[in-house]
Every structure is written in structure tokens, then in C-alpha cells.
Design a protein around this motif. Sequence first.
Motif, PDB file in Angstrom:
ATOM      1  N   UNK A 177       0.830  -1.203   0.000  1.00 18.08           N
ATOM      2  CA  UNK A 177       0.000   0.000   0.000  1.00 18.08           C
ATOM      3  C   UNK A 177       0.865   1.255   0.000  1.00 18.08           C
ATOM      4  N   UNK A 178       0.621   2.152  -0.987  1.00 19.19           N
ATOM      5  CA  UNK A 178       1.446   3.353  -1.069  1.00 19.19           C
ATOM      6  C   UNK A 178       0.639   4.641  -0.921  1.00 19.19           C
ATOM      7  N   UNK A 179      -0.594   4.537  -0.511  1.00 23.26           N
ATOM      8  CA  UNK A 179      -1.355   5.721  -0.117  1.00 23.26           C
ATOM      9  C   UNK A 179      -1.280   5.756   1.404  1.00 23.26           C
ATOM     10  N   UNK A 180      -0.228   6.398   1.930  1.00 22.23           N
ATOM     11  CA  UNK A 180       0.172   6.208   3.317  1.00 22.23           C
ATOM     12  C   UNK A 180      -0.196   7.392   4.204  1.00 22.23           C
ATOM     13  N   UNK A 181      -0.576   7.094   5.450  1.00 22.75           N
ATOM     14  CA  UNK A 181      -0.680   8.111   6.495  1.00 22.75           C
ATOM     15  C   UNK A 181       0.215   7.744   7.676  1.00 22.75           C
ATOM     16  N   UNK A 182       0.886   6.601   7.589  1.00 18.15           N
ATOM     17  CA  UNK A 182       1.830   6.186   8.633  1.00 18.15           C
ATOM     18  C   UNK A 182       3.218   6.052   8.025  1.00 18.15           C
ATOM     19  N   UNK A 183       4.227   6.435   8.809  1.00 19.28           N
ATOM     20  CA  UNK A 183       5.598   6.249   8.337  1.00 19.28           C
ATOM     21  C   UNK A 183       6.010   4.794   8.443  1.00 19.28           C
ATOM     22  N   UNK A 184       5.331   4.022   9.290  1.00 22.10           N
ATOM     23  CA  UNK A 184       5.572   2.587   9.397  1.00 22.10           C
ATOM     24  C   UNK A 184       4.867   1.883   8.247  1.00 22.10           C
ATOM     25  N   UNK A 185       5.579   0.987   7.570  1.00 24.56           N
ATOM     26  CA  UNK A 185       4.992   0.297   6.425  1.00 24.56           C
ATOM     27  C   UNK A 185       5.671  -1.055   6.227  1.00 24.56           C
ATOM     28  N   UNK A 186       5.035  -1.887   5.427  1.00 21.67           N
ATOM     29  CA  UNK A 186       5.580  -3.200   5.091  1.00 21.67           C
ATOM     30  C   UNK A 186       6.719  -3.031   4.095  1.00 21.67           C
ATOM     31  N   UNK A 187       7.890  -3.601   4.361  1.00 19.04           N
ATOM     32  CA  UNK A 187       8.975  -3.520   3.371  1.00 19.04           C
ATOM     33  C   UNK A 187       8.706  -4.460   2.203  1.00 19.04           C
ATOM     34  N   UNK A 188       9.069  -4.004   1.012  1.00 19.55           N
ATOM     35  CA  UNK A 188       8.767  -4.784  -0.194  1.00 19.55           C
ATOM     36  C   UNK A 188       9.833  -5.794  -0.541  1.00 19.55           C
ATOM     37  N   UNK A 189      10.154  -6.685   0.406  1.00 20.43           N
ATOM     38  CA  UNK A 189      11.169  -7.699   0.147  1.00 20.43           C
ATOM     39  C   UNK A 189      10.774  -8.576  -1.040  1.00 20.43           C
ATOM     40  N   UNK A 455      -2.281  17.380   6.139  1.00 17.63           N
ATOM     41  CA  UNK A 455      -1.910  16.779   7.423  1.00 17.63           C
ATOM     42  C   UNK A 455      -3.037  15.853   7.861  1.00 17.63           C
ATOM     43  N   UNK A 456      -2.800  14.539   7.870  1.00 20.98           N
ATOM     44  CA  UNK A 456      -3.858  13.593   8.230  1.00 20.98           C
ATOM     45  C   UNK A 456      -4.176  13.659   9.724  1.00 20.98           C
ATOM     46  N   UNK A 457      -5.428  13.355  10.050  1.00 19.39           N
ATOM     47  CA  UNK A 457      -5.889  13.372  11.432  1.00 19.39           C
ATOM     48  C   UNK A 457      -5.505  12.060  12.114  1.00 19.39           C
ATOM     49  N   UNK A 458      -4.629  12.093  13.123  1.00 18.68           N
ATOM     50  CA  UNK A 458      -4.222  10.839  13.768  1.00 18.68           C
ATOM     51  C   UNK A 458      -5.358  10.129  14.490  1.00 18.68           C
ATOM     52  N   UNK A 459      -6.368  10.869  14.945  1.00 18.93           N
ATOM     53  CA  UNK A 459      -7.454  10.237  15.687  1.00 18.93           C
ATOM     54  C   UNK A 459      -8.362   9.413  14.783  1.00 18.93           C
TER      55      UNK A 459
END
Length: 611
Positions: A177-189, A455-459
Motif C-alpha cells: 500500500x502506497x497511499x500512506x498516512x503512517x511512516x511505518x509500512x511493510x517492506x517490499x522484500x 496533514x492527516x488526522x491521527x485520531x
Amino acid sequence: MPDGSEWQAPLDVIVESLVADTQNLYREGQSPNPSRFQATPLMVGGVLYFNTPLSQGVAVDAATGETIWVYNPKTYEEGTPSMSGPWTQRGVAYWTDGEGDERIFWGTGAGYLVCVKAATGQPCPDFGPDQKGRIDAMEGVPRAIRENRDYLNAFLYSINSPPIIVRDRVIHGSHVADVRVTKEAVPGWVRAWNVRTGEHEWDFHTVPNSADEFGADTWLNESWRYSGNGNVWSMLAGDNELGYVYLPTGTVTNDYYGADRLGDNLFSESIVAVDIETGQRMWHFQAVHHGLWDWDFPTHPNLIDITVDGREIQALAQVSKQGFTYVFDRVTGDPVWPIEERPVPQYTNLPGEVPSPTQPFPTKPPPFEYQGVSIEDLIDFTPEVRALAEEAVADFTLGPIFTPPLRTVEEETQGVIQRPAIDGGANWGGAGVDPETGILYVPSNNRSSVLHFYSPDPETTGATMTITQAAFGSGRQPAMPQGLPLFKPPYSRMTAIDLNAGEHTWMQPNGDGNRIRNSPMLRDLNLPPVGGDGRGGPLVTKTLLISVLTAGGTNDGPRLVARNKATGEIVASVDLPTGAIGTPMTYMVEERQHIALTIGGGPRLVAFALP
């Protein structure tokens, strides 16, 4: 048949035949969508094999189009595949031991790797941990948790493009998924499995997994620990004799904002040659340092033997979204022609962002598509349309290729006009190469994009990023009236590149572009062909170059065209009943040559038989 084709196999009929057995196929609010039927079939032994956007495997008789089998793993019942490419499948892989064991492999939108018997479509009974012909490819990948969904209620990990088989190993990339609101993501190994048993062989870490891995020092503040993507979402290439598989990787999280991942970010937007036996890196080249433009490598590299200044080279040619063709010795990774690091623009108003001071520029071949934007690039068929174009861009920032993105500031800038656009000059349709002449044929688009940020809403979204990209095409864009283009033509093109010399042989507009030529402000100018009729993937035969155009047929409808390979001149045209989706392929069966491709209006697979 009424449309002139030899046979057709409608996907909607295949899907409808399965609905009765699957009561919740179309889940409320998230209906599976068969329209992105991008698969190019394989023909083996008179049978065409392909997969559908719903991750079903299909075999049809190559002469008649009659369905032989359909295997439905029903993985769509688990949820929506990862964004931003849900319900997309591009094909399957075939393997045989030469002694009667024939298998078909493909990935699914739910992140499984499937193996079935080529003759029957039944799951391979000796493949996978449960001997059920399936592997959960998410297992073992950091942050790829099957039960998790993103803020759009979609999977975090899917497999959309066909795996490749090299020396009895099946290797695949992924769609993360590349429409991201989190800096944490699955690595594309990139992952490899034993083709007979499904045992895990190796992973190549496109994002490092420890501080002592090669490339970890290109991630400041140890941002490799949480960053992801860098996936091979398109197709791979392999050299069975050499024992290498080649990985064209994408951008890492986030595609357009890198303050959470400062540094060059290996192996983002790179070509990586990997030893098929060990999974070890043999060589690599990074085409974009600290990517901010979504210029993933969108397609597989072309492997071709060439002769340069009397020297024979086993070469690799990789086309790109940014309009460059990168050419290497595929054994050593040495560039065939110098690639220079050149200074690029640095200014950005995105907080914390630090663009790379230089980017790589190939000295040969020349770019196959326009790059960057200046006033001189704007449409100038008449003084009136030039004035409209200048007005359209007045509030935007123009600049050369690799100009960093900007956040909108009223009365200052509405953002950067990026060219090539986010979806690139070249894309997943790729390029075709003639093994006899060493000429590479590349279809491309001349388009631009302006990205906006918010700026995405974290809540409400669980965001851990302070800034991310808004929806593609959202916000103010530099629009022209009456659908006029912003730039000079051609608006799409086909370019022939001599890889022995590193020079263009010819360029032709891809289609007449009648929608543009006949617009009210231009129709009295008697313009020559301006392109703009698509950039469908090419099929190279011994005598012709074949591709699809979106217009120019009867009543200006879609068509399949054949070009003279030496000049690019269109020498034949066949109407298509509806617009093409996939790249055409050709095969011989019962002593007749056929051309098959997927089209809309169902969608369906259609084949044309040559006389």
C-alpha cells in the motif's frame, strides 16, 4: 466473429459462473472489480494461461477460446487488495521438469502464492506447508500482518504481477500500500521459494533489516527500522544461464515526502542483480536518490546482447518513468555509457525535507520523453493558446527534472508541475526489444502532474505522519480550456532506440490525436499527427512492431496497429471492439499465428488469427 476476431473469452461470463458458488463474492461497499484485466497470457502446448483481477487462474484452448479450467482460490473473500492498485493482476508463470510435471503459478490480491497443475488447474498437492498448493507470502515479512488493514480498509500487502521462475525457484515481488498516512509500512522484500515444494529459499531486503546490512547507512536516524515499500510491484527479469534475477524496485515510504527517511534510501528506485542460488546482491544501481516523485521502476528490464564499439556485451536495458533508459552490462553492473551525478534543485518548503543534492543522468541514450517544465515547453500552435497556457501555469512552480515537491502556499505557489507525471513517461506496459537488431521500442506519455499535501488526522486515521500526499489529481491543477493540452506535442509517442549505438533511430507520435487536433481552437490549423492515443505495451515480431492505440479506428475507435520496425510507419490497422487493457502477445497454433490481448467490455480476452 462480428468484431473480426477469431474468438473471445469474456471475463464477466467466467465471473458469473463462480458467483453461484460464492454467495459473498460481491461484498457490500467493496465489490470485487474485474475491469483491471491487465494480464498478458502465456501459451504453452496449445493452451493459454492467465489470471483474472479477482486472482482466479484460467486456462483456455488457444485455437478456439474454449475454457479448459478455472481455479478460484476465493482470496477476494478476505478483503480488498492493497491500495493504490486493487483488483489488478498481470499474469502467471509456467514451469515444467520436462518429465510431465507442469505447473502454473500466480500471486493473489490477498498476498498468497498459488501453484496448480497446468493440465487440470487443481492445486499442486506437494507445494506449500499444508500441501494445498498455496503459500502465505506475508509470513515472515515485517509488519505484514494478515489481519491488519489500512485506514482505507485494504490489505497492506498483495501480489499483483506475475512471478518469475529461474533455476527451479519461483520469485515474486509485491504490491505494498502506497497511499500512506503512517511512516511505518511493510517492506517490499523480494521472496524466493522452491518451485517443487514451496520451501522458502531466500528474501532480498529492499529495505535493510539490520544495522549491519549493506545500505543501512543510507537511512539516517535508523529509519529503515520502520520504513517500508521499496517493492517490485511490476515484473521481474531473469537470466537462467547466468543465474541472476533482476529487481526493478519502487519508491520507499512515503512516495513524495521523505522527512521521516532522510538519506539516499537503498534500495529504493534501484536495479538490483541477485544471485538466484543465494539471494545475495551481485550489483546494484540506484536511479533516484531519496525519491520524492513516485518514479518507481515501473516495468521489467529488457535483457539483450549488444555490440558497442566492437565489444560484445550481455546487456540490461531499463526504461523508467522519468524518461531515461539505463543500460548496463548485466553481468558486472557496469554502465555501458557513463552515468553522471549532476546537481539538481534543492529548494522545498516541506518541513524537515532534505532532497538529494545530485541525481544520476545517463549520457546515452538520450531521454525518450520530455523532462521538466519551462515556459518554452508550453503549447504554441497559436498566440492565443500560448497565452492561455502561460496563464494556466502562472501560479505554479516550473523547473527541470528532479525539482522537489512544494506545499501549496496561497499567493506564492500552487505546487510544482512535475513532468513526466506521477505515472511516468513509461509504465508497466514496458518496452519491447528486437534480439536481431538490438533496437528497443518504448511507448511513453507526455503528461504532467501537480501533487498536493495535507496533514492527516491521527485520531480518525491512525496517522503517524505529519504530512502526506492528497488524492492524485486533487486540488488546483494547471488546466486548459476545451481539454487543450498544456504542452507541445507529441502527447504520446513510440521511440526506437539503437542499443548498439545509444541513439534514437526514430520517433513517431502514438496516434493522430484527433481529439486534440479537432478541438475548436485547433481544428482549422490542419495539424499533423500529435499523438495522445495511449502508450500500450509493444509486441515485437520478426517483421513488425505491434501495439494498441485508443483511437484512429473506424469512427475513431480503438485499434491494433502494426508498424514498420525500421521507420515506425503504421502499415496496418485492425479495429478493436473496445479499448485494450493488457499488452498483446503472439503464438502459433494449428499452423496459424494469433495475436491475443485483453480488452474492456466484459472485460475479455480476444484473439485475432492471421490469414
